[in-house]
Design a protein around this motif. Structure first.
Motif, short mmCIF file in Angstrom:
data_model
loop_
_atom_site.label_atom_id
_atom_site.label_comp_id
_atom_site.label_asym_id
_atom_site.label_seq_id
_atom_site.Cartn_x
_atom_site.Cartn_y
_atom_site.Cartn_z
N ILE A 1 64.70 35.88 23.27
CA ILE A 1 63.43 36.01 23.30
C ILE A 1 62.68 36.40 21.86
O ILE A 1 61.86 35.90 21.63
CB ILE A 1 62.76 37.19 24.40
CG1 ILE A 1 63.08 36.65 25.86
CG2 ILE A 1 61.37 37.63 24.18
CD1 ILE A 1 63.07 37.75 26.75
N VAL A 2 63.25 37.14 21.21
CA VAL A 2 62.78 37.78 20.02
C VAL A 2 62.84 36.56 19.11
O VAL A 2 62.05 36.37 18.37
CB VAL A 2 63.53 39.15 19.41
CG1 VAL A 2 63.33 39.41 18.03
CG2 VAL A 2 63.31 40.09 20.36
N PHE A 3 64.02 35.89 18.85
CA PHE A 3 64.17 34.86 17.90
C PHE A 3 64.03 33.43 18.05
O PHE A 3 64.18 32.59 17.19
CB PHE A 3 65.77 35.13 17.23
CG PHE A 3 65.79 36.44 16.55
CD1 PHE A 3 65.15 36.49 15.30
CD2 PHE A 3 66.68 37.16 16.85
CE1 PHE A 3 65.39 37.75 14.53
CE2 PHE A 3 66.74 38.37 16.18
CZ PHE A 3 66.17 38.67 15.03
N CYS A 4 63.59 33.16 19.42
CA CYS A 4 63.67 31.80 19.66
C CYS A 4 62.55 30.86 18.98
O CYS A 4 62.76 29.84 18.81
CB CYS A 4 63.42 31.64 21.27
SG CYS A 4 63.66 29.99 21.95
N MET B 1 61.82 29.35 14.00
CA MET B 1 61.48 28.13 13.17
C MET B 1 60.28 27.53 13.95
O MET B 1 59.36 27.04 13.26
CB MET B 1 62.78 27.26 13.37
CG MET B 1 63.76 27.60 12.39
SD MET B 1 63.23 27.14 10.71
CE MET B 1 62.90 25.43 10.83
N ALA B 2 60.14 27.63 15.25
CA ALA B 2 59.15 26.58 16.06
C ALA B 2 57.62 27.08 15.58
O ALA B 2 56.67 26.16 15.43
CB ALA B 2 59.46 26.70 17.58
N ASN B 3 57.60 28.45 15.49
CA ASN B 3 56.38 29.08 15.37
C ASN B 3 55.88 28.65 13.85
O ASN B 3 54.68 28.28 13.74
CB ASN B 3 56.28 30.52 15.57
CG ASN B 3 56.53 30.85 16.91
OD1 ASN B 3 56.34 30.13 17.67
ND2 ASN B 3 56.97 32.32 17.14
N GLU B 4 56.64 28.74 12.98
CA GLU B 4 56.16 28.31 11.49
C GLU B 4 55.83 26.80 11.66
O GLU B 4 54.97 26.49 10.85
CB GLU B 4 57.38 28.48 10.51
CG GLU B 4 57.87 30.01 10.54
CD GLU B 4 57.55 30.50 9.08
OE1 GLU B 4 56.27 30.18 8.73
OE2 GLU B 4 58.22 31.42 8.61
N GLY C 1 60.90 21.54 16.93
CA GLY C 1 59.52 22.08 16.43
C GLY C 1 58.64 22.81 17.36
O GLY C 1 57.59 23.10 17.07
N ASN C 2 59.31 23.33 18.66
CA ASN C 2 58.23 24.15 19.51
C ASN C 2 59.15 25.21 20.21
O ASN C 2 60.61 24.90 20.36
CB ASN C 2 57.62 23.29 20.58
CG ASN C 2 58.60 22.52 21.39
OD1 ASN C 2 59.22 23.04 22.27
ND2 ASN C 2 58.54 21.16 21.23
#
Length: 254
Positions: free
Chosen positions: A84-87, A90-93, A177-178
């Motif tokens: 949950i914390v790290f998923c 990359m996608a958010n950036e 990417g998401n």
């Protein structure tokens, strides 16, 4: 090296400001408290209980029950919190487009991947070590100190499993990417590994065995040699996933 250090500082600061670090510390501190408390109190609650004519009698709890809770909680609840914390790291950036300016100024894409993994691994290490320390403190308080055979490889197993999950989430972010694509990839791989771990002949090669089965090292039922294949595969898979993430991210249009 300067770019790597700068991006690591940026990732660390973002983790603090977004409360990721605080969530990890709080969750794994709670797990550490739960481990010994559950092992100590649960038998007292259930002993003598009458369930439809069936009386429950549990043996006196021991320190090994506390460590069993440690491995169980880290392999189950700990995995959920970590994902949950790290998923979305990359996608958010990629969704926000915050990497465009950094990359156009000359930062190498591999630096982004390696920096994110380094910081995530550091935060995971601190949280895991805190849970281990709290569990040890309360286990010592309730049952006193006792020799734990093969303690280093036993406790290293879940930590290495966590690093594997982090590299998998980075690959998922670079690939899809998401958030949901990353979550599906991570959950799918974990599900497949969990199913394969049911097969006895595959357990010694399965990185999933490092998450919970290393408890058998503390109880003396297994030796470190039994986990060497799974450990080597876990380390190799983590490196391969990071290399795959670098390759995919190099080819991806930001």
């Amino acid at each position: 090296m300067k770019a790597f250090t700068a991006f690591c500082k940026k990732e660390l600061l973002e983790s603090v400001r977004s409360f990721k670090f605080l969530i990890l510390l709080a969750a794994f501190t709670l797990f550490g408290l739960m481990n010994a408390m559950t092992a100590k109190v649960l038998p007292d609650i259930l002993n003598g209980s009458d369930l439809g004519g069936l009386t429950i009698q549990l043996p006196e709890p021991t320190a090994m029950d506390s460590w069993a809770q440690f491995f169980k909680n880290n392999s189950q609840l700990g995995t959920v919190v970590l994902v949950i914390v790290f998923c979305g790291m990359m996608a958010n950036e990629l969704n926000r487009g915050t990497l465009i300016n950094i990359l156009t100024k000359g930062m190498k894409r591999r630096t982004v991947i390696l920096s994110k993994f380094t910081v995530a691994a550091a935060l995971w290490t601190v949280a895991y070590a805190l849970s281990l320390a709290v569990t040890y403190a309360f286990t010592f308080y309730f049952w006193g100190g006792e020799t734990l055979p093969h303690a280093l490889p036993a406790f290293a197993g879940p930590w290495l499993h966590g690093l594997l999950l982090l590299s998998l989430m980075i690959l998922g972010g670079a690939c899809f990417g998401n958030f949901f694509g990353t979550l599906l990839l991570t959950g799918g791989v974990v599900l497949v590994l969990s199913l394969l771990n049911i097969v006895p002949k595959l357990q010694k090669f399965n990185p999933m065995s490092l998450a919970a089965d290393t408890l058998y090292l503390l109880s003396g039922q297994k030796t470190p040699a039994d986990f060497i294949p799974a450990l080597l595969i876990c380390v190799a898979a983590t490196a391969a996933l990071l290399m795959g993430a670098i390759v995919l991210f190099d080819r991806r249009q930001v």
